[in-house]
Scaffold this motif. Sequence first.
Motif, PDB file in Angstrom:
ATOM      1  N   LEU A   1       0.822  -1.210   0.000  1.00 21.49           N
ATOM      2  CA  LEU A   1       0.000   0.000   0.000  1.00 21.49           C
ATOM      3  C   LEU A   1       0.855   1.259   0.000  1.00 21.49           C
ATOM      4  CD1 LEU A   1      -2.892  -1.046   2.416  1.00 21.49           C
ATOM      5  CD2 LEU A   1      -2.923  -0.955  -0.083  1.00 21.49           C
ATOM      6  N   GLY A   2       1.916   1.242  -0.785  1.00 25.97           N
ATOM      7  CA  GLY A   2       2.736   2.429  -0.985  1.00 25.97           C
ATOM      8  C   GLY A   2       3.811   2.681   0.039  1.00 25.97           C
TER       9      GLY A   2
ATOM     10  N   MET B   1       5.034  -2.988  -9.109  1.00 32.55           N
ATOM     11  CA  MET B   1       5.033  -2.067 -10.247  1.00 32.55           C
ATOM     12  C   MET B   1       6.472  -1.755 -10.654  1.00 32.55           C
ATOM     13  SD  MET B   1       4.122   1.576  -8.388  1.00 32.55           S
ATOM     14  CE  MET B   1       3.130   0.923  -7.053  1.00 32.55           C
ATOM     15  N   PRO B   2       6.678  -1.199 -11.828  1.00 35.64           N
ATOM     16  CA  PRO B   2       8.033  -0.768 -12.192  1.00 35.64           C
ATOM     17  C   PRO B   2       8.515   0.318 -11.221  1.00 35.64           C
ATOM     18  CG  PRO B   2       6.618  -0.850 -14.134  1.00 35.64           C
ATOM     19  CD  PRO B   2       5.725  -1.021 -12.938  1.00 35.64           C
ATOM     20  N   ALA B   3       9.765   0.209 -10.813  1.00 33.73           N
ATOM     21  CA  ALA B   3      10.320   1.158  -9.844  1.00 33.73           C
ATOM     22  C   ALA B   3      10.226   2.600 -10.336  1.00 33.73           C
ATOM     23  CB  ALA B   3      11.769   0.788  -9.536  1.00 33.73           C
TER      24      ALA B   3
ATOM     25  N   TYR C   1       4.047   8.156  -7.877  1.00 36.42           N
ATOM     26  CA  TYR C   1       3.795   8.225  -6.436  1.00 36.42           C
ATOM     27  C   TYR C   1       4.856   9.042  -5.691  1.00 36.42           C
ATOM     28  CZ  TYR C   1       0.329   4.635  -7.294  1.00 36.42           C
ATOM     29  OH  TYR C   1      -0.768   3.932  -7.759  1.00 36.42           O
ATOM     30  N   LEU C   2       5.863   9.479  -6.433  1.00 39.92           N
ATOM     31  CA  LEU C   2       6.959  10.281  -5.868  1.00 39.92           C
ATOM     32  C   LEU C   2       7.691   9.561  -4.740  1.00 39.92           C
ATOM     33  CD1 LEU C   2       5.173  13.755  -5.839  1.00 39.92           C
ATOM     34  CD2 LEU C   2       6.592  12.749  -7.640  1.00 39.92           C
TER      35      LEU C   2
ATOM     36  N   GLY D   1      11.410  -3.865  -9.162  1.00 42.27           N
ATOM     37  CA  GLY D   1      10.048  -4.150  -9.577  1.00 42.27           C
ATOM     38  C   GLY D   1       9.911  -4.006 -11.084  1.00 42.27           C
ATOM     39  N   PRO D   2       8.874  -4.583 -11.648  1.00 43.19           N
ATOM     40  CA  PRO D   2       7.864  -5.396 -10.976  1.00 43.19           C
ATOM     41  C   PRO D   2       8.379  -6.798 -10.663  1.00 43.19           C
ATOM     42  CG  PRO D   2       7.363  -5.277 -13.320  1.00 43.19           C
ATOM     43  CD  PRO D   2       8.571  -4.411 -13.080  1.00 43.19           C
TER      44      PRO D   2
END
Length: 197
Positions: free
Chosen positions: A87-88, A136-138, A145-146, A172-173
């Motif tokens: 979750l981020g 996700m891709p880095a 998402y910064l 990632g991913p």
Amino acid sequence: MPRRILIIIGHPDPEAKRLCRALAASYADGARSAGHEVRLLDVATIDFPLLRTKEEFEDRALPVTLEDAAQAIGEAEHIVFVFPLWLGTMPALLKAFLEQVMRPGVAFAYPDDGKGGFGKTLLKGRSARVVVTMGMPAFFYRLWYLGHGIAGMRRNILNFVGISPVRETLFGPVEGASEARREKWLATMRALGARAA
């Protein structure tokens, strides 16, 4: 010059097959091969309570089950955190661990006069690397998402107690990654370990 390195595995699932554990082991192998002193700490294997009140955070003694971890953090010159992005940000278990070991009297001290102002950092002089796996891709995490979850950890926890510089490595991913790609990630970790970076 050899360094004392602490690797903190923050994946809450203790399964040995988790990529985070393989990345941590590769970093440790590279560091040991270069003559560095390495210690591994797996948060999933430590039983400790959650902090629920300000009084617990400020006044209650560190749980006995975390005394060894706090000592290892205090003795380390370089700390490597390895965890999955959930979750981020970091998983709740790692956050609960950090709330316990980065508390007053362990990682920082309040001002002596009790009138506010800046506290004293007790972990100054240490550096860190935050290694994060994600679905996700880095570059997308950084761009869209910064990297806010990792930035919060760096600023609000690690820098707050004096740990600096804090560098980041994002993988990632993870889902669907080929064996060759995973081997490349493991090689990256071995190289970072050899440099104690």
